[in-house]
Design a protein around this motif. Structure first.
Motif, PDB file in Angstrom:
ATOM      1  N   LYS A   1     -20.512 -15.112 -26.371  1.00  8.77           N
ATOM      2  CA  LYS A   1     -19.887 -16.046 -25.438  1.00  8.77           C
ATOM      3  C   LYS A   1     -18.443 -16.362 -25.767  1.00  8.77           C
ATOM      4  N   GLY A   2     -17.867 -15.737 -26.745  1.00 14.19           N
ATOM      5  CA  GLY A   2     -16.469 -15.980 -27.079  1.00 14.19           C
ATOM      6  C   GLY A   2     -16.270 -16.065 -28.570  1.00 14.19           C
ATOM      7  N   ALA A   3     -14.997 -15.998 -28.962  1.00 11.75           N
ATOM      8  CA  ALA A   3     -14.661 -15.990 -30.384  1.00 11.75           C
ATOM      9  C   ALA A   3     -14.173 -17.339 -30.882  1.00 11.75           C
ATOM     10  N   GLY A   4     -14.032 -18.318 -29.984  1.00 14.07           N
ATOM     11  CA  GLY A   4     -13.523 -19.605 -30.403  1.00 14.07           C
ATOM     12  C   GLY A   4     -12.013 -19.643 -30.501  1.00 14.07           C
ATOM     13  N   LEU A   5     -11.341 -18.853 -29.673  1.00 14.45           N
ATOM     14  CA  LEU A   5      -9.880 -18.800 -29.721  1.00 14.45           C
ATOM     15  C   LEU A   5      -9.198 -19.466 -28.526  1.00 14.45           C
ATOM     16  N   GLY A   6      -9.910 -19.689 -27.454  1.00 11.35           N
ATOM     17  CA  GLY A   6      -9.298 -20.147 -26.201  1.00 11.35           C
ATOM     18  C   GLY A   6      -8.428 -21.377 -26.329  1.00 11.35           C
ATOM     19  N   LEU A   7      -8.985 -22.482 -26.836  1.00  9.25           N
ATOM     20  CA  LEU A   7      -8.215 -23.721 -26.904  1.00  9.25           C
ATOM     21  C   LEU A   7      -7.099 -23.638 -27.938  1.00  9.25           C
ATOM     22  N   SER A   8      -7.306 -22.888 -29.019  1.00  7.92           N
ATOM     23  CA  SER A   8      -6.222 -22.765 -30.008  1.00  7.92           C
ATOM     24  C   SER A   8      -5.050 -21.984 -29.405  1.00  7.92           C
ATOM     25  N   ILE A   9      -5.330 -20.993 -28.582  1.00  3.63           N
ATOM     26  CA  ILE A   9      -4.264 -20.237 -27.915  1.00  3.63           C
ATOM     27  C   ILE A   9      -3.546 -21.120 -26.902  1.00  3.63           C
ATOM     28  N   VAL A  10      -4.299 -21.872 -26.113  1.00  6.02           N
ATOM     29  CA  VAL A  10      -3.682 -22.768 -25.123  1.00  6.02           C
ATOM     30  C   VAL A  10      -2.742 -23.746 -25.817  1.00  6.02           C
ATOM     31  N   ARG A  11      -3.207 -24.361 -26.919  1.00  4.00           N
ATOM     32  CA  ARG A  11      -2.356 -25.330 -27.625  1.00  4.00           C
ATOM     33  C   ARG A  11      -1.122 -24.640 -28.206  1.00  4.00           C
ATOM     34  N   SER A  12      -1.274 -23.466 -28.783  1.00  3.43           N
ATOM     35  CA  SER A  12      -0.132 -22.751 -29.367  1.00  3.43           C
ATOM     36  C   SER A  12       0.922 -22.421 -28.319  1.00  3.43           C
ATOM     37  N   VAL A  13       0.482 -21.958 -27.167  1.00  5.45           N
ATOM     38  CA  VAL A  13       1.422 -21.616 -26.089  1.00  5.45           C
ATOM     39  C   VAL A  13       2.122 -22.868 -25.577  1.00  5.45           C
ATOM     40  N   ALA A  14       1.356 -23.937 -25.362  1.00  6.36           N
ATOM     41  CA  ALA A  14       1.958 -25.186 -24.874  1.00  6.36           C
ATOM     42  C   ALA A  14       2.992 -25.712 -25.860  1.00  6.36           C
ATOM     43  N   GLU A  15       2.653 -25.734 -27.145  1.00  5.47           N
ATOM     44  CA  GLU A  15       3.589 -26.237 -28.154  1.00  5.47           C
ATOM     45  C   GLU A  15       4.821 -25.350 -28.276  1.00  5.47           C
ATOM     46  N   ALA A  16       4.657 -24.050 -28.110  1.00  8.54           N
ATOM     47  CA  ALA A  16       5.796 -23.124 -28.163  1.00  8.54           C
ATOM     48  C   ALA A  16       6.795 -23.402 -27.042  1.00  8.54           C
ATOM     49  N   HIS A  17       6.316 -24.020 -25.970  1.00  9.76           N
ATOM     50  CA  HIS A  17       7.171 -24.334 -24.828  1.00  9.76           C
ATOM     51  C   HIS A  17       7.511 -25.818 -24.753  1.00  9.76           C
ATOM     52  N   GLY A  18       7.302 -26.529 -25.865  1.00  5.04           N
ATOM     53  CA  GLY A  18       7.658 -27.945 -25.908  1.00  5.04           C
ATOM     54  C   GLY A  18       6.654 -28.865 -25.254  1.00  5.04           C
ATOM     55  N   GLY A  19       5.420 -28.409 -25.110  1.00  6.08           N
ATOM     56  CA  GLY A  19       4.397 -29.205 -24.438  1.00  6.08           C
ATOM     57  C   GLY A  19       3.288 -29.649 -25.365  1.00  6.08           C
ATOM     58  N   THR A  20       2.278 -30.237 -24.760  1.00  3.75           N
ATOM     59  CA  THR A  20       1.119 -30.742 -25.501  1.00  3.75           C
ATOM     60  C   THR A  20      -0.158 -30.380 -24.763  1.00  3.75           C
ATOM     61  N   VAL A  21      -1.274 -30.417 -25.502  1.00  3.01           N
ATOM     62  CA  VAL A  21      -2.595 -30.228 -24.915  1.00  3.01           C
ATOM     63  C   VAL A  21      -3.518 -31.269 -25.541  1.00  3.01           C
ATOM     64  N   ASP A  22      -4.264 -31.957 -24.710  1.00  2.00           N
ATOM     65  CA  ASP A  22      -5.259 -32.922 -25.175  1.00  2.00           C
ATOM     66  C   ASP A  22      -6.549 -32.687 -24.417  1.00  2.00           C
ATOM     67  N   ALA A  23      -7.647 -33.096 -25.018  1.00  2.00           N
ATOM     68  CA  ALA A  23      -8.953 -32.953 -24.371  1.00  2.00           C
ATOM     69  C   ALA A  23      -9.783 -34.197 -24.634  1.00  2.00           C
ATOM     70  N   VAL A  24     -10.596 -34.549 -23.658  1.00  2.00           N
ATOM     71  CA  VAL A  24     -11.545 -35.649 -23.808  1.00  2.00           C
ATOM     72  C   VAL A  24     -12.888 -35.179 -23.271  1.00  2.00           C
TER      73      VAL A  24
END
Length: 85
Positions: A44-67
Motif C-alpha cells: 500500500k505504499g512506502a511511507g514517503l508521500g507526506l514527507s515528499i509533500v512537506r519537503s517540496v512545500a518547504e523548498a518553495h517557502g511553504g508549510t504543510v500541516d495535518a490534523v
C-alpha cells in the motif's frame, strides 16, 4: 479546496482512512513511517508521500500541516507563497 490569502495560496485536502491519534500525526511526515504495525508489510505504499509533500512545500517557502478527521483520515493543509521569489 484552495484559496489565496495575503500573498499565499492555501490548499486543503481531506482523505478517509483509519482513525489517527493526534500524537501520531507529526510522525507521518517522517520518511518511511507508516501508522500501525499492521501496515508495516504490504503493497500500500512506502511511507514517503507526506514527507515528499512537506519537503517540496518547504523548498518553495511553504508549510504543510495535518490534523486528524473525526471518523478517520486526515485534513492536510499546504500553504505556499504566491511568488516565492
Amino acid at each position: 479546496m484552495s484559496r489565496t490569502v495575503g500573498g499565499r495560496v492555501e490548499l486543503v485536502v481531506s482523505n478517509t482512512g483509519p482513525e489517527i491519534p493526534p500524537y501520531e500525526v507529526e510522525s507521518l511526515f517522517k520518511p518511511f513511517y507508516r501508522l500501525g504495525a499492521e501496515r508495516l508489510v504490504g503493497g500500500k505504499g512506502a511511507g514517503l508521500g507526506l514527507s515528499i509533500v512537506r519537503s517540496v512545500a518547504e523548498a518553495h517557502g511553504g508549510t504543510v500541516d495535518a490534523v486528524p478527521r473525526a471518523g478517520g483520515g486526515l485534513e492536510i493543509t499546504v500553504v505556499l507563497p504566491v511568488d516565492p521569489g
